[in-house]
Design a protein around this motif. Sequence first.
Motif: not given
Length: 403
Positions: A71, A75-76, A80-81, A83, A120, A124, A192, A199, A346
Amino acid sequence: MIDSQARSLLAKEKTTGLSFLLILSALMAITSLSTDIYLPAMPVMARDLQGDAELTITGFLIGFCIAQLIWGPISDHVGRRLPLFIGMVLFIIGSVGCALSTDIVQIVFWRVFQALGACTGPMLARAMIRDLFSRTRAAQMLSTLMIIMAIAPIAGPLLGGQMIKITSWHATFWLLAVTGVLMLLSIFWLPETLPEEKRVKASLAGAFRNYYQLLTNIPFMRFTLCLAFYYVAAYAFITGSPFVYISWFGVEPQHYGWLFALNIVGLMAVSLANRRLVHRYPLEALLKFAVMVAVLAALVLAVATGTGWGGMGLIVAAVLVFFSMNGIIAATAAAAALDTVPEVAGSASALMGALQYGSGIISSLLLALFSDGTPWTMGWIIALFTLASAAMVLTVRVAKKVS
């Protein structure tokens, strides 16, 4: 300090600032609740399922640490949302599977599945804090989250102890499924925190290669291993304490929760103090102090469990001091570690979490392999790994105080 983009984001979300903290705290607490709520029922589960109930903790931690490594780079890459949404769905399915299990193999399988989603939350939550705040402010925010999230390990054993009196252990997992549904709905209120331009643009395969850089990053690994070794010791208590308190000292299962909750109250108090301390002292200095206090408490605990001197009272007192230091250790070690690699927060949070919570696998295996039917096994494991935690930070240079 908060950068301009984060400041804009917080301004936009100012009407839900408290909601943001509460939801992140709940996400961090989901791991504790998933295990702590059925600790008082473990002896009953072992009889009903005709197997070692400690394997349910081991299975959860295996799934938890492996899934984080997947994960984190995701997420990177995507934010974030998403996952978090997927993770909570997996957690709900896993909780229902646990509730319906009829033997030890089934429940261990579903505990692994449950962990695929549960991981997660804390991973996160830490990454989102690092997205928004600098090292000192991040440590303060993590301490704040720990104060709020500490409700779960207090309420979990207390609630589980009462539930086992009036219903079966299956009900605790149905309650976790309901909790998962509420958490899934709450994510809609989260912003987010990783904007598109920040990212990771490389392919996911390339993003996974970040782990090599992280594992060879000495400053990051010192802080991470300090935290991981401390959590080996902490999980030795979490896993071993039902036997020590309930089976060895004869504490009633419904009263076990109060002894467990005492440690969380200490953690909350130290976390509250740490919110102020991080503005006065460097993170490295606070971390060293807290680890050395934990070492002294762990050595006293080892003597008490090995000789029987002081009885249960000394064990409870030593564990209280040891566990309370988590209020400083977890926040300062995580903030200092993530500050060394902000560009891959992340993945760094995932690796940290995998080692931190995966350390519980070591605890449960050591307890199973070396148990002699007395509290001594728990005592020496806690002392040994607290000393290892101290060894990781004794050589860390104390940085100048920065905000």
